[in-house]
Write an enzyme that holds these catalytic residues in place. Sequence first.
Site, PDB file in Angstrom:
ATOM      1  N   HIS A 150      53.850  48.676  50.174  1.00 13.38           N
ATOM      2  CA  HIS A 150      52.721  48.306  51.062  1.00 13.38           C
ATOM      3  C   HIS A 150      51.569  49.102  50.483  1.00 13.38           C
ATOM      4  O   HIS A 150      50.589  49.105  51.288  1.00 13.38           O
ATOM      5  CB  HIS A 150      52.918  48.856  52.568  1.00 13.38           C
ATOM      6  CG  HIS A 150      54.333  48.401  53.136  1.00 13.38           C
ATOM      7  ND1 HIS A 150      54.645  47.060  53.604  1.00 13.38           N
ATOM      8  CD2 HIS A 150      55.514  48.873  53.215  1.00 13.38           C
ATOM      9  CE1 HIS A 150      55.560  46.833  54.225  1.00 13.38           C
ATOM     10  NE2 HIS A 150      56.295  48.096  53.837  1.00 13.38           N
ATOM     11  N   SER A 155      29.257  46.362  31.293  1.00 17.11           N
ATOM     12  CA  SER A 155      28.138  45.646  32.156  1.00 17.11           C
ATOM     13  C   SER A 155      26.737  45.378  31.468  1.00 17.11           C
ATOM     14  O   SER A 155      26.507  46.181  30.572  1.00 17.11           O
ATOM     15  CB  SER A 155      28.101  46.400  33.532  1.00 17.11           C
ATOM     16  OG  SER A 155      26.862  46.168  34.251  1.00 17.11           O
ATOM     17  N   LYS A 183      29.979  51.335  32.699  1.00 17.34           N
ATOM     18  CA  LYS A 183      31.143  50.520  33.039  1.00 17.34           C
ATOM     19  C   LYS A 183      31.985  50.065  31.558  1.00 17.34           C
ATOM     20  O   LYS A 183      31.443  49.649  30.707  1.00 17.34           O
ATOM     21  CB  LYS A 183      30.838  49.369  33.822  1.00 17.34           C
ATOM     22  CG  LYS A 183      30.393  49.869  35.387  1.00 17.34           C
ATOM     23  CD  LYS A 183      30.174  48.860  36.232  1.00 17.34           C
ATOM     24  CE  LYS A 183      31.438  47.940  36.651  1.00 17.34           C
ATOM     25  NZ  LYS A 183      31.521  46.767  36.246  1.00 17.34           N
ATOM     26  N   GLU A 193      41.770  40.667  34.383  1.00 16.80           N
ATOM     27  CA  GLU A 193      41.017  39.925  35.299  1.00 16.80           C
ATOM     28  C   GLU A 193      40.801  38.234  35.108  1.00 16.80           C
ATOM     29  O   GLU A 193      41.138  37.367  35.955  1.00 16.80           O
ATOM     30  CB  GLU A 193      39.498  40.204  35.616  1.00 16.80           C
ATOM     31  CG  GLU A 193      39.495  41.616  36.269  1.00 16.80           C
ATOM     32  CD  GLU A 193      37.881  42.120  36.318  1.00 16.80           C
ATOM     33  OE1 GLU A 193      37.644  42.931  36.966  1.00 16.80           O
ATOM     34  OE2 GLU A 193      37.308  41.604  35.508  1.00 16.80           O
TER      35      GLU A 193
END
Length: 463
Positions: free
Chosen positions: A160, A281, A287, A294
Amino acid sequence: MTQQQQQTWSQRFETSLHPAIAVFNASIPFDIQLIEYDLTGSQAHARMLAKCGIISSQEGEKLVTALEQIRQEYRQGEFNPGIDAEDVHFAVEHRLVEIIGDIGKKLHTARSRNDQVGTDTRLYLRDQIQQIRQQLREFQQVLLKIAENNLETFIPGYTHLQRAQPVSLAHHLLAYLEMTQRDWERLGDVLKRVNISPLGCGALAGTTFPIDRHYTAELLGFADVYKNSLDGVSDRDFAIEFLGAASLIMVHLSRLSEEIIFWASQEFSFVTLKDSCATGSSIMPQKKNPDVPELVRGKTGRVFGHLQAMLVIMKGLPLAYNKDLQEDKEGLFDAVNTVKSCLQAMTILMAEGLEFSTQRLNSAVDEDYSNATDVADYLAAKGVPFREAYNLVGKVVRTCLAGGKLLKDLTLEEWRELHPAFDEDIYQAISPKQVVAARNSFGGTGFTQVKQAILAAHSIVNS
């Protein structure tokens, strides 16, 4: 020469096809990918026609030689059929007639585009499945290597998405090896249905010529032939099965991708992305983005979509061949290319694009209550009924949370106040290393079990 004169089937028609409909109808922009398989299938068909005396042996040899010439012309960039060719089959036939004249017109004897395209597609998919299975092996080998180096590296196990119990990082990665092994086996099973020849089924009803379908199947390496001509030209079960298997490969890659995305976040910091497999980025200079996982996660939907599209194409088709089946190829080709590119990218990412933060991982399992079950097991081993032990430990965790303590922070006196069965060995029992080592049931995360799993994996992925 007008378009009407160029079409093999055009003598039945009085007017030319509308230019826009010709473009709409054509498959040459995408089925040109089948040209090598079309040439191979045509060579086998020509040899069979000669063997059966339908054409002379000299004609058969001329056809085979000319088809090989077309193959070389294509490979060298000299044969580039345009939209007027309609499809790859007509393109090859037109070029064949240009090379050897009327003999080229004999190649299509006892054959239809329906069984021809079915043969080409199966030859293509058979080749691609073998390539994908090899890629799966290479991916598994990378997972196995990382697992071998991280037997005693720990990682929080989750249920979970909540901390559950610590596990060996090797055990975690070997779970993906098991998934991809099922993928490898599943593709092998699909291959059995792919490797059946429809060549000789004709348009739908077979042919009046005395052909030898088993001979062409043997030449092309097919294990069997379709036993019903209607089924042979209309079956796309094999493509649906492949797309289902491909979808499961993508599910497994996407699940791992999801985890890597979490692990690479500052909140987790379980892995560090290397520059070779990440980007930055355009506005936030600090970043480093996990582009590979992804993209894999995003591309998964494409493959799912192709499976759904193929199911919808087939669900209402009457026997036998229908033009709808032209729509089977673009999705199939894209699914193959997507799976192959994602497997390649994920293999590179795992092999050289990320580094597990061992210190962070080991400390992560030492700062939570994921050893609570082991306290209950400790008491149960000393004769306390498990449910009683479970309830007791639940109260202990609640008390620790209120006091800002971990279980390891409790003194022996505090333990004994909870239950007299506790002794000094409780601290060893709840240490992360012992918690992992103790789960030594078959298939568990215990070190002995994981070592055996690694040995078993070697025998599979390196065979």
